[in-house]
Scaffold this active site. Structure first.
Site, PDB file in Angstrom:
ATOM      1  N   HIS A  90      64.322  26.375  67.228  1.00 20.79           N
ATOM      2  CA  HIS A  90      63.503  25.900  68.349  1.00 20.79           C
ATOM      3  C   HIS A  90      64.409  25.184  69.339  1.00 20.79           C
ATOM      4  O   HIS A  90      65.174  24.299  68.946  1.00 20.79           O
ATOM      5  CB  HIS A  90      62.412  24.957  67.848  1.00 20.79           C
ATOM      6  N   HIS A 152      57.804  23.723  77.626  1.00 23.38           N
ATOM      7  CA  HIS A 152      58.387  23.125  76.434  1.00 23.38           C
ATOM      8  C   HIS A 152      59.704  23.794  76.023  1.00 23.38           C
ATOM      9  O   HIS A 152      60.737  23.141  76.010  1.00 23.38           O
ATOM     10  CB  HIS A 152      57.353  23.201  75.286  1.00 23.38           C
TER      11      HIS A 152
END
Length: 211
Positions: A90, A152
């Site tokens: 991520h 994000h």
């Protein structure tokens, strides 16, 4: 387990070195049996050593280490529960995050789109570290190995840490290419049609070699 943790830390440090994250943002995990090794919350990766391993079971119960796991643990566990992933990366990569604010799906600017299963979707925004974000991420990951998270960053998985990282880097590169092409005044980037993406995906399955 020690070797797997070393690879997790190496991959996390690589995300910083390659500019895919800033500071302690982003996180990396790997599944070893029923244990998920995951980077801890708020600790610079260059400070992590062999004794800092953090592990949880698939329900999120900590089974290894003293440091608290990443706040994005719900996302990592959701991927492992619903896919055959062995590694998750991520990031808050700049170009991918920028694209996540502009479109609902990354335009098919390059055949490497096929390496992620097809056009990459953008998951709807939700607060970081929440089950809601994990649910929206899973929806965007349907039949894909990567997605963007609105405002994000990216979530990408693979059969190995190397594969997950490579797919992450390719996704960031594709986002950069599209942003660069789309910024040319008076011009619209050409995109690849679905049949060409399918052909590319089929060919990419046999790409590479072991040594």
């Amino acid at each position: 387990m020690a070797e797997a943790w070393e690879r997790v830390v190496e991959t996390a440090r690589r995300t910083v070195a390659d500019g895919l994250v800033v500071g302690t943002s982003g996180n990396v995990s790997a599944r070893v049996g029923d244990t998920v090794l995951v980077t801890p919350s708020g600790v610079p990766y260059d400070r992590l050593g062999p004794g800092d391993a953090v592990g949880v079971d698939l329900e999120g119960r900590q089974v290894l280490g003293e440091l608290a796991p990443t706040s994005e643990l719900p996302m990592h566990l959701a991927v492992y529960r619903h896919t055959d992933a062995a590694a998750v990366v991520h990031t808050h990569a700049v170009h991918a995050t920028a694209v996540s604010t502009l479109v609902d799906e990354v335009p098919a600017i390059h055949y490497m789109t096929g390496a992620l299963g097809g056009p990459v979707r953008v998951a709807g925004y939700a607060l970081y570290g929440t089950d809601e974000l994990a649910r929206k991420m899973l929806d965007a990951l349907r039949d894909r190995s990567g997605c963007l998270l609105r405002n994000h960053g990216t979530v990408v998985y693979g059969a190995t840490l190397d594969q997950a990282y490579d797919r992450t880097a390719q996704l960031e590169w594709m986002c950069r290419v599209w942003l660069t092409a789309a910024a040319v005044p008076g011009r619209t980037p050409t995109l690849l049609p679905p049949d060409e993406l399918r052909r590319a995906a089929d060919k990419l399955r046999g790409y590479g070699q072991t040594r």
